[in-house]
Design a protein around this motif. Structure first.
Motif, mmCIF file in Angstrom:
data_model
loop_
_atom_site.group_PDB
_atom_site.id
_atom_site.type_symbol
_atom_site.label_atom_id
_atom_site.label_comp_id
_atom_site.label_asym_id
_atom_site.label_seq_id
_atom_site.Cartn_x
_atom_site.Cartn_y
_atom_site.Cartn_z
ATOM 1 N N GLY A 47 0.815 -1.205 0.000
ATOM 2 C CA GLY A 47 0.000 0.000 0.000
ATOM 3 C C GLY A 47 0.852 1.260 0.000
ATOM 4 N N ALA A 48 0.211 2.395 -0.221
ATOM 5 C CA ALA A 48 0.933 3.667 -0.271
ATOM 6 C C ALA A 48 0.033 4.800 0.205
ATOM 7 C CB ALA A 48 1.419 3.937 -1.698
ATOM 8 N N GLU A 49 0.637 5.729 0.940
ATOM 9 C CA GLU A 49 -0.091 6.910 1.378
ATOM 10 C C GLU A 49 -0.264 7.875 0.198
ATOM 11 O OE1 GLU A 49 -1.388 7.551 4.330
ATOM 12 O OE2 GLU A 49 -0.666 5.712 5.314
ATOM 13 N N LYS A 50 -1.236 8.727 0.297
ATOM 14 C CA LYS A 50 -1.423 9.771 -0.707
ATOM 15 C C LYS A 50 -0.159 10.616 -0.809
ATOM 16 C CE LYS A 50 -4.405 13.703 -1.859
ATOM 17 N NZ LYS A 50 -5.573 14.518 -1.443
ATOM 18 N N GLY A 51 0.337 10.834 -2.034
ATOM 19 C CA GLY A 51 1.524 11.635 -2.259
ATOM 20 C C GLY A 51 2.833 10.896 -2.048
ATOM 21 N N ALA A 52 2.778 9.583 -1.797
ATOM 22 C CA ALA A 52 4.001 8.821 -1.538
ATOM 23 C C ALA A 52 4.895 8.756 -2.763
ATOM 24 C CB ALA A 52 3.654 7.417 -1.065
ATOM 25 N N LEU B 74 9.479 -10.783 3.992
ATOM 26 C CA LEU B 74 10.053 -11.581 5.081
ATOM 27 C C LEU B 74 9.703 -10.961 6.432
ATOM 28 C CD1 LEU B 74 11.935 -13.834 6.147
ATOM 29 C CD2 LEU B 74 13.841 -12.237 5.825
ATOM 30 N N ARG B 75 9.831 -9.643 6.533
ATOM 31 C CA ARG B 75 9.519 -8.976 7.801
ATOM 32 C C ARG B 75 8.047 -9.173 8.160
ATOM 33 N NH1 ARG B 75 8.098 -3.876 9.935
ATOM 34 N NH2 ARG B 75 8.978 -3.638 12.030
ATOM 35 N N PHE B 76 7.170 -9.093 7.160
ATOM 36 C CA PHE B 76 5.754 -9.319 7.438
ATOM 37 C C PHE B 76 5.520 -10.737 7.958
ATOM 38 C CE2 PHE B 76 1.686 -11.028 5.889
ATOM 39 C CZ PHE B 76 0.847 -10.324 6.740
ATOM 40 N N LEU B 77 6.168 -11.726 7.337
ATOM 41 C CA LEU B 77 5.999 -13.113 7.778
ATOM 42 C C LEU B 77 6.530 -13.323 9.191
ATOM 43 C CD1 LEU B 77 6.947 -15.003 4.490
ATOM 44 C CD2 LEU B 77 4.686 -14.861 5.525
ATOM 45 N N GLN B 78 7.581 -12.589 9.542
ATOM 46 C CA GLN B 78 8.177 -12.741 10.873
ATOM 47 C C GLN B 78 7.393 -11.989 11.943
ATOM 48 O OE1 GLN B 78 12.094 -11.285 9.870
ATOM 49 N NE2 GLN B 78 12.961 -13.340 9.814
ATOM 50 N N GLU B 79 6.963 -10.767 11.618
ATOM 51 C CA GLU B 79 6.387 -9.886 12.632
ATOM 52 C C GLU B 79 4.878 -9.688 12.493
ATOM 53 O OE1 GLU B 79 8.379 -8.992 14.956
ATOM 54 O OE2 GLU B 79 10.274 -9.540 13.986
ATOM 55 N N GLY B 80 4.337 -9.954 11.294
ATOM 56 C CA GLY B 80 2.914 -9.727 11.077
ATOM 57 C C GLY B 80 2.554 -8.264 10.921
ATOM 58 N N VAL B 81 3.538 -7.424 10.590
ATOM 59 C CA VAL B 81 3.270 -5.992 10.435
ATOM 60 C C VAL B 81 3.756 -5.515 9.074
ATOM 61 C CG1 VAL B 81 3.407 -5.528 12.918
ATOM 62 C CG2 VAL B 81 5.469 -5.325 11.507
ATOM 63 N N ILE B 82 3.107 -4.423 8.577
ATOM 64 C CA ILE B 82 3.537 -3.778 7.341
ATOM 65 C C ILE B 82 3.599 -2.277 7.573
ATOM 66 C CG2 ILE B 82 2.494 -5.544 5.861
ATOM 67 C CD1 ILE B 82 0.305 -3.376 5.206
ATOM 68 N N GLN C 140 4.691 6.330 8.373
ATOM 69 C CA GLN C 140 5.640 6.140 9.476
ATOM 70 C C GLN C 140 5.163 5.053 10.432
ATOM 71 O OE1 GLN C 140 8.557 7.793 9.471
ATOM 72 N NE2 GLN C 140 7.857 8.740 7.561
ATOM 73 N N GLN C 141 3.875 4.872 10.489
ATOM 74 C CA GLN C 141 3.308 3.969 11.485
ATOM 75 C C GLN C 141 3.139 2.554 10.926
ATOM 76 O OE1 GLN C 141 -0.256 5.499 13.164
ATOM 77 N NE2 GLN C 141 -0.444 3.891 14.722
ATOM 78 N N GLU C 142 3.505 1.579 11.732
ATOM 79 C CA GLU C 142 3.322 0.178 11.345
ATOM 80 C C GLU C 142 1.867 -0.234 11.534
ATOM 81 O OE1 GLU C 142 6.028 -2.006 13.792
ATOM 82 O OE2 GLU C 142 7.674 -1.852 12.342
ATOM 83 N N MET C 143 1.483 -1.265 10.803
ATOM 84 C CA MET C 143 0.116 -1.776 10.881
ATOM 85 C C MET C 143 0.167 -3.301 11.053
ATOM 86 S SD MET C 143 -2.765 -1.496 7.895
ATOM 87 C CE MET C 143 -2.365 0.241 7.746
#
Length: 448
Positions: A216-221, A258-266, A272-275
């Motif tokens: 995903g991407a924020e507006k203006g990214a 890989l980070r998503f599979l390990q931590e469950g966050v994106i 700036q904020q993780e989800m």
């Protein structure tokens, strides 16, 4: 106590028969009675009971004769046999012949009721297992997974065992073997079945857009990002994401996955904020990822994260006994899809289809049958599945009667794909074609 059952009591002594019937009726069961094997068979045919309670000694015949009849004609019918004191060998014989339990005379009322309840619970469990197996078969049919070949039965068993878990799955196999169907089966058989199933072809995403597509991407990214873009992983929250052709994913996105599979966050691009997400990941590839790791094109740590449960979808050449079943399945499926009556193939055409190599696997078979259902042109179907011309050393030898160019081109493409186990890049290079031209021709001949 078990729910009320319909019980047939078979006892040749009237006094004993009445006593047993009274005890079981007092416990809330529905009773019928017979004094001989012959009467019992008539009673079973007239009104099927849930359970038979029979004495061993029944005049000319025995409880064993009745048991043999029941297990031959009604194998799911519960059966308890009563044997005289000191005749344990009779009980052993009865259990080996299929009796669910036995009692040794004399027995107490409570012992009889416990045996009835035990067998009732066992029968209920058997029915439950049959219903689950039936439901699984229906789900397989819904997603198009059809097959009785031993290799497919292994696939079904593995899908069944892991469907209720959130384990990450890596599905391998040649193009057209049904990797996405297997992924959909896992989703539909899981507790996530009411959540989203999001499929993405990693090989079809431009590298510059891969991060935004997945995360995903924020507006203006980035230039052109005029509004918030929801990534595929976020869209699959609460459900399943299917990453097809995972071997094509750029290395940078491999790291983020890989980070998503390990931590469950994106983290969305530009945010700036993780989800935190709740997503089951199923990946698929026609590539040999271990070889890709060795050659530096795929991260080793990601490979092991994805390869928690590997499933290999077998090509049709390894399950030829399923071709006839698949033809019948696709004839009915596509006829229903378009509102037609299912056509019937000529025996000689069917034999040709059974003998054909099907290099495009199940997808090719489905496409050919769909076209036949739509057009009804059996001669075209036969022409498409005849053996094509072959290359010979020193040049190409053409048949005197001429050449069907489309069929020949298709055979060349199919043989190149088979030679390199579905690796399109290598197949295109081997044929001296650009990758884009090769993909165009694969689509033209329904080999993708």
């Amino acid at each position: 106590m078990a729910d009320a059952l319909k019980i047939l009591v078979v006892e040749d002594e009237p006094g004993q028969r009445e006593l047993i019937v009274a005890m079981l009726a007092e416990a809330g069961h529905s009773l019928s009675a017979a004094g001989s094997v012959e009467e019992a068979i008539v009673a079973i045919k007239a009104d099927m009971p849930d359970l038979v309670f029979s004495d061993w000694k029944l005049g000319q015949l025995s409880g064993m004769d009745l048991l043999n009849y029941v297990k031959r004609e009604h194998p799911d019918l519960g059966f308890i046999i009563a044997t005289a004191y000191g005749t344990i060998s009779h009980a052993v014989d009865a259990v080996q012949a299929g009796a669910d339990d036995y009692l040794t005379k004399p027995y107490q009322r409570q012992t009889l009721l416990l045996a009835i309840n035990k067998v009732a619970r066992a029968q209920a469990l058997k029915r439950q297992n049959r219903e689950l197996s039936s439901a699984l078969s229906e789900q397989r049919a819904l997603v198009g997974l059809v097959g009785k070949a031993p290799c497919m039965q292994q696939v079904f068993e593995r899908l069944r065992r892991i469907s209720a878990t959130d384990a990450t799955v890596l599905i391998g196999g040649e193009s057209g073997t049904g990797k996405e169907l297997a992924a959909r089966a896992l989703h539909q058989l899981s507790a996530r079945q009411h959540g989203p199933f999001v499929a993405i072809n990693c090989g079809a995403i431009p590298e510059s857009l891969a991060e935004a597509e997945l995360f995903g991407a924020e507006k203006g990214a980035f230039t052109g990002a005029n509004s918030l873009k929801l990534g595929k992983l976020e869209a699959a929250n609460g459900g399943t994401v299917f990453l097809d052709e995972i071997g094509e994913l750029p290395l940078l996105q491999q790291t983020k996955l890989l980070r998503f599979l390990q931590e469950g966050v994106i983290t969305r691009l530009g945010a700036q904020q993780e989800m935190t997400l709740d997503v089951r990941v199923i990946a698929a590839t026609h590539r040999n990822l271990q070889q890709e790791v060795a050659e530096g094109r795929f991260r080793e740590d990601l490979f092991y994260r994805l390869n928690v449960v590997p499933i290999r979808m077998p090509p049709l050449r390894e399950r030829r006994e399923d071709i006839g079943r698949l033809i019948e399945h696709f004839l009915k499926l596509h006829a229903r899809q378009y509102g037609f009556d299912a056509p019937v193939l000529d025996k000689s055409t069917l034999k040709q289809l059974l003998d054909y190599a099907w290099p495009g696997n199940v997808r090719e078979l489905s496409n050919r049958i769909e076209r036949f259902v739509l057009l009804g042109d059996e001669e075209e179907l036969r022409a498409e599945t005849r053996p094509g011309a072959v290359a010979v050393k020193g040049g190409m030898q053409l048949p005197e009667e001429g050449l069907d160019w489309d069929a020949f081109e298709r055979q060349c493409l199919a043989q190149a794909m088979a030679r390199f186990e579905g690796n399109r890049t290598k197949a295109a290079k081997w044929l001296g074609m650009s990758y884009k031209a090769f993909l165009y021709r694969l689509e033209k001949h329904a080999l993708v």
